[in-house]
Write an enzyme that holds these catalytic residues in place. Structure first.
Site, PDB file in Angstrom:
ATOM      1  N   ASP A  25      -5.331   1.005  11.098  1.00 38.27           N
ATOM      2  CA  ASP A  25      -6.020   0.238  10.057  1.00 38.27           C
ATOM      3  C   ASP A  25      -7.542   0.335  10.154  1.00 38.27           C
ATOM      4  O   ASP A  25      -8.243  -0.164   9.273  1.00 38.27           O
ATOM      5  CB  ASP A  25      -5.604  -1.241  10.117  1.00 38.27           C
ATOM      6  CG  ASP A  25      -4.275  -1.494   9.425  1.00 38.27           C
ATOM      7  OD1 ASP A  25      -3.774  -0.577   8.748  1.00 38.27           O
ATOM      8  OD2 ASP A  25      -3.743  -2.605   9.555  1.00 38.27           O
ATOM      9  N   LEU A  28      14.685   0.751  10.771  1.00 41.03           N
ATOM     10  CA  LEU A  28      14.763   0.182  12.118  1.00 41.03           C
ATOM     11  C   LEU A  28      15.106  -1.301  12.078  1.00 41.03           C
ATOM     12  O   LEU A  28      15.829  -1.805  12.945  1.00 41.03           O
ATOM     13  CB  LEU A  28      13.445   0.405  12.861  1.00 41.03           C
ATOM     14  CG  LEU A  28      13.040   1.874  13.074  1.00 41.03           C
ATOM     15  CD1 LEU A  28      11.668   1.963  13.715  1.00 41.03           C
ATOM     16  CD2 LEU A  28      14.075   2.597  13.928  1.00 41.03           C
ATOM     17  N   CYS A  46       0.831  -1.203   0.000  1.00 40.50           N
ATOM     18  CA  CYS A  46       0.000   0.000   0.000  1.00 40.50           C
ATOM     19  C   CYS A  46       0.866   1.254   0.000  1.00 40.50           C
ATOM     20  O   CYS A  46       1.876   1.328   0.694  1.00 40.50           O
ATOM     21  CB  CYS A  46      -0.893   0.033   1.245  1.00 40.50           C
ATOM     22  SG  CYS A  46      -2.203  -1.202   1.252  1.00 40.50           S
TER      23      CYS A  46
END
EC number: 2.5.1.7
Length: 418
Positions: free
Chosen positions: A305, A125, A116
């Site tokens: 989300d 990271l 996405c």
């Protein structure tokens, strides 16, 4: 190209069975790289992202079967360590093969990920943590090229990262010595990964907290036990919002209410009530849909989300709602499409102000990412007239049997060819 055609409805009713969590399944499929035996996975959702990752493992030399939501994965003969762009570009979660491949083979190349288009979502990271564990990392021609024998280390993530936590947990599993991980993501999907690895023989302490101690096996592969994927809390939240936006009573089966605390709390603030049992939730209509203020944050906070779905729901509220998106930039791309349906939404940086009660009207709209797609479906259910939602391949990445589930609730929804 296919699209969805949806007629607005007065009410939904009935039951929907929630699938296994895609975001739990993806790291667990990747973790099969750490297995000495066949990994057996049940309640595995048949969605595009799962099939993509299974294809990637097959491309690396693994074998698998997948039918009726049950998969057997055998990585015994896995003999390649290059995760190629043509597969990885389809979804970001392919980067989850980096940690286990490096831990098992001492070298790998993984293409920088796709998925996405919602902000940068950098993997810095992941790479910094692997370097502290002794890996040599280079970025060459769009690939992460990693080598080195991993050693346990004291690590702290500068910010909470779900896939970063999962990648380093898997890398630490086969490393030499103890890895201490601080500021670990506490999402249920991360917890299940830890639980499955612990069942497979990994010595891991602190599961469910933000601090883990992992005692690596020094390269010895793990003996996996059969396991079942946890229910998809985001799919569950989406269907709860479908019931809410049509002010209907529907029931969700195969769901864990304990994973939905923040979502249920916000729906309660908006006027909805619930009947909850061990594995089901029924949402009851509200006398009045009230406005809400939402701040997205890491688990157990409100999930990013679910932000788009609640924005659609807030359009039906009697008043002004505020959504503050703190986790990702560019995650308001659905707003312009909702405006096409008559929504009244103002954006100021990472804050959206939603004026509710305005009528929505069916329109042609375009899905921009997975969760934005579901928000457009919710808006279409509540709109007058017919909507067409284009670029629905995003939906197929994360929602299993979406049309059938909505049809079972009484929605008028059709998949058609352009």
């Amino acid at each position: 190209m296919t699209y969805l055609e949806i007629d607005g409805v007065e009410k939904l009713s009935g039951e929907v069975i929630i699938s296994g969590a895609k975001n739990a399944a993806l790291p667990l499929i990747a973790s099969s790289i750490l297995a000495k035996n066949e990994a057996q996975i049940s309640n595995l959702p048949n969605v595009a992202d799962i099939c993509t990752l299974l294809s990637l493992l097959k491309n690396l030399g693994a074998s698998y079967t997948f039918e009726n939501n049950f998969a057997k994965i055998n990585t015994k003969d896995l003999n390649k360590t290059i995760a190629k762009y043509d597969i990885v570009r389809k979804m970001r979660a392919s980067i989850l093969t980096l940690g286990p491949l490096l831990a098992r083979f001492g070298n790998c190349e993984v293409s920088l990920p796709g998925g996405c288009a919602i902000g940068q979502r950098p993997i810095d990271l992941h790479l910094l943590a692997l370097e502290k564990m002794g890996a040599n990392i280079e970025i060459k021609q769009g690939y992460v090229v990693a080598s080195g024998k991993l050693k346990g280390a004291d690590l702290m993530f500068d910010k909470i990262t779900v896939t970063g936590s999962e990648n380093i947990i898997m890398a630490a599993a086969l490393a030499h010595g103890k890895t201490r991980l601080l500021n670990v993501a506490k999402e249920p999907e991360v917890v299940q990964l830890c639980e499955v690895l612990a069942e497979a023989g990994l010595d891991i302490k602190g599961v469910g907290s933000d601090e883990l101690e992992i005692y690596g096996t020094s390269g010895e592969l793990l003996e996996f036990k059969p396991f079942k994927i946890i229910p998809d809390r985001i799919e569950a939240g989406t269907y709860l919002c479908a019931g809410a936006i049509t002010n209907s009573k529907i029931t969700l089966k195969n769901v864990n209410a304990n994973h939905l605390g923040a979502v249920l709390a916000k729906l309660e603030q908006m006027g909805f009530s619930f009947d909850i049992s061990e594995d089901s939730i029924s949402i009851n209509p509200a006398k009045e849909i009230k406005p809400v203020e939402i701040l997205t944050s890491e688990y157990p906070g409100f999930p990013t989300d679910m932000q788009a779905q609640f924005m659609a729901l807030a359009l039906r509220a009697n008043g002004v709602s505020i959504i503050d998106e703190r986790l990702f930039e560019n995650r308001f791309m659905h707003v312009s499409e909702l405006l096409r349906m008559g929504a009244d939404i103002r954006l100021n940086g990472h804050i959206a102000t939603i004026n509710g009660t305005k009528e929505l009207f069916g329109a042609d709209v375009m899905a921009t990412d997975l969760r934005a797609s579901s928000a457009l479906i919710l808006a279409a259910l509540a709109a007058k007239g017919t909507s067409k939602i284009h670029r629905i391949y995003h939906l197929d990445r994360g929602y299993e049997n979406l049309e059938e589930k909505f049809k079972n609730l009484g929605a008028s929804i059709r998949r058609l060819e352009e």
